[in-house]
Motif scaffolding. Structure first.
Motif, PDB file in Angstrom:
ATOM      1  N   ALA A 236     -10.382  -0.875   0.740  1.00  0.00           N
ATOM      2  CA  ALA A 236      -9.703   0.054   1.253  1.00  0.00           C
ATOM      3  C   ALA A 236      -9.905   0.152   2.894  1.00  0.00           C
ATOM      4  O   ALA A 236      -8.918   0.215   3.813  1.00  0.00           O
ATOM      5  N   ALA A 237     -11.250  -0.160   3.357  1.00  0.00           N
ATOM      6  CA  ALA A 237     -11.801   0.021   4.449  1.00  0.00           C
ATOM      7  C   ALA A 237     -11.264  -1.163   5.106  1.00  0.00           C
ATOM      8  O   ALA A 237     -10.772  -1.446   6.279  1.00  0.00           O
TER       9      ALA A 237
ATOM     10  N   LYS B  27      -8.460  -2.823   4.603  1.00  0.00           N
ATOM     11  CA  LYS B  27      -7.168  -2.837   4.768  1.00  0.00           C
ATOM     12  C   LYS B  27      -6.764  -1.858   5.982  1.00  0.00           C
ATOM     13  O   LYS B  27      -6.087  -2.033   6.868  1.00  0.00           O
ATOM     14  N   GLU B  28      -7.760  -0.921   6.288  1.00  0.00           N
ATOM     15  CA  GLU B  28      -7.606  -0.009   7.625  1.00  0.00           C
ATOM     16  C   GLU B  28      -7.874  -0.949   8.576  1.00  0.00           C
ATOM     17  O   GLU B  28      -7.451  -0.820   9.781  1.00  0.00           O
ATOM     18  N   LYS B  29      -8.880  -1.629   8.559  1.00  0.00           N
ATOM     19  CA  LYS B  29      -9.240  -2.628   9.934  1.00  0.00           C
ATOM     20  C   LYS B  29      -8.246  -3.665   9.909  1.00  0.00           C
ATOM     21  O   LYS B  29      -7.766  -3.995  11.063  1.00  0.00           O
ATOM     22  N   LYS B  30      -7.488  -4.044   8.932  1.00  0.00           N
ATOM     23  CA  LYS B  30      -6.369  -5.001   9.262  1.00  0.00           C
ATOM     24  C   LYS B  30      -5.415  -4.321   9.723  1.00  0.00           C
ATOM     25  O   LYS B  30      -4.647  -5.000  10.737  1.00  0.00           O
ATOM     26  N   ALA B  31      -4.855  -3.155   9.535  1.00  0.00           N
ATOM     27  CA  ALA B  31      -3.872  -2.258   9.949  1.00  0.00           C
ATOM     28  C   ALA B  31      -4.063  -2.115  11.354  1.00  0.00           C
ATOM     29  O   ALA B  31      -3.182  -2.503  12.420  1.00  0.00           O
ATOM     30  N   ALA B  32      -5.349  -1.855  11.705  1.00  0.00           N
ATOM     31  CA  ALA B  32      -5.636  -1.696  13.314  1.00  0.00           C
ATOM     32  C   ALA B  32      -5.525  -3.140  14.037  1.00  0.00           C
ATOM     33  O   ALA B  32      -5.220  -2.987  15.261  1.00  0.00           O
TER      34      ALA B  32
ATOM     35  N   ASP C  55       0.805  -1.214   0.180  1.00  0.00           N
ATOM     36  CA  ASP C  55      -0.150   0.046  -0.085  1.00  0.00           C
ATOM     37  C   ASP C  55       1.077   1.398   0.075  1.00  0.00           C
ATOM     38  O   ASP C  55       0.558   2.267  -0.620  1.00  0.00           O
TER      39      ASP C  55
ATOM     40  N   LYS D 275      -1.785  -3.870  14.483  1.00  0.00           N
ATOM     41  CA  LYS D 275      -1.006  -2.970  15.378  1.00  0.00           C
ATOM     42  C   LYS D 275      -1.584  -3.499  17.013  1.00  0.00           C
ATOM     43  O   LYS D 275      -0.846  -3.600  18.109  1.00  0.00           O
TER      44      LYS D 275
END
Length: 322
Positions: free
Chosen positions: A217-218, A220-225, A188, A228
């Motif tokens: 895209a949403a 991917k944001e969930k995956k990143a959170a 990304d 973390k």
């Protein structure tokens, strides 16, 4: 939403060190990125960029020894690529030899290409835009050249999809642009650096998200959170909290079977780190059952074998005296 359980795998790779290793960028390699782009344009070639740690990274040294230094590699790529070496040495004498100008250039390009590990090989067109990413591959120079030839197809698919998008409107335009991005399979960060305009074009052409781009895209944001939070729990050795997070994330949200499989594999790593090898093996079997035909199954089977060996090693280890 794809999750790579390798980020949390219960396996330590022993680094290979080579004392006195010379700096990268031997004969035939360019270190000036701007000069390399000009050469590629003039010679109608693409760029092969080697992000390397020449004096400390074992896999970098291995790739150079087994592939890049071989005549079969040099012959196989000479008409296709301008070779670019971006080195990140650690030994003081090699850092000094690199010089401040190249250190600054390489650091900037590391951020721009979103490089997170070494060696990373980026294939780019003559303008410097990436279209493929790879790294160390077993098999020697001939096999590596064939591997690179296969990746050249990414650029062809990208360019065809972009050309089709230029002739289309609305959701069809968006779908072609999405196809162009998918063809390259880049991280990304690299997409944001080099193809951020395409993402904006997709959103503008497809406000109802018929292409599924916004949904992805949403995810991917969930995956990143998720990653973390999971990393924080693992560092705190909170096994119960990590398992609860994984279960909660799997149960909520619209996840496809392969994504559930990958996230389930994160649970095996948590169990393994806690020394609960039987539970980890059981979860491996559950993960395989979720998507038995996925490409991850061979890696999961291999991970099961690692778990078995780790369990045996733990059982044979001398017990501490009370």
């Amino acid at each position: 939403m794809k999750f790579s359980f390798h980020q949390f795998a219960f396996a330590a790779v022993t680094a290979l060190f080579c004392s006195g290793a010379a700096l990268a960028s031997g004969e035939g390699w360019v270190t000036d990125f701007e000069a390399a782009k000009k050469q590629a344009a003039a010679e109608k070639k693409d760029l092969l960029i080697d992000f390397t740690g020449s004096d400390w990274c074992g896999w970098c040294i291995k790739l150079d020894k087994e592939v890049f230094s071989e005549e079969a590699f040099k012959t196989g790529v000479k008409d296709k690529f301008v070779l670019v070496s971006l080195d990140f040495p650690r030994k003081p004498e090699n850092v000094e030899k690199l010089g401040e100008t190249l250190k600054a250039q390489n650091s900037e390009l590391q951020k721009k290409f979103a490089i997170r590990g070494f060696p990373t090989i980026m294939l780019c067109d003559a303008t410097g835009k990436p279209f493929a990413k790879t790294g160390y591959q077993e098999g020697g120079p001939e096999k590596y050249v064939a591997h690179l030839d296969g990746l050249l197809a990414n650029k062809k698919t990208r360019d065809e999809a972009l050309a089709a998008a230029g002739k289309a409107q609305g959701p069809e335009k968006a779908k072609q642009l999405v196809a162009a991005l998918k063809a390259m399979d880049l991280d990304d960060g690299a997409v944001a650096s080099f193809y951020g305009d395409i993402a904006e074009q997709i959103k503008a052409a497809d406000p109802n998200d018929e292409s599924g781009f916004a949904k992805a895209a949403a995810a991917k944001e969930k995956k990143a959170a998720f990653e973390k939070e999971l990393t924080t729990l693992l560092r705190a050795k909170d096994t119960a909290g990590a398992i609860a997070l994984i279960d909660r994330t799997i149960q909520t949200g619209d996840l496809d079977p392969e994504t559930k499989q990958q996230m389930t594999m994160a649970k095996t790593s948590v169990y393994a780190q806690a020394g609960k090898f039987d539970e980890a093996v059981k979860v491996c079997d559950e993960a395989i059952a979720l998507a038995p035909d996925s490409k991850s199954v061979p890696r999961i089977q291999a991970f099961k074998e690692q778990l078995g060996m780790a369990k045996s090693k733990a059982a044979d280890a001398p017990k501490e005296k009370e």
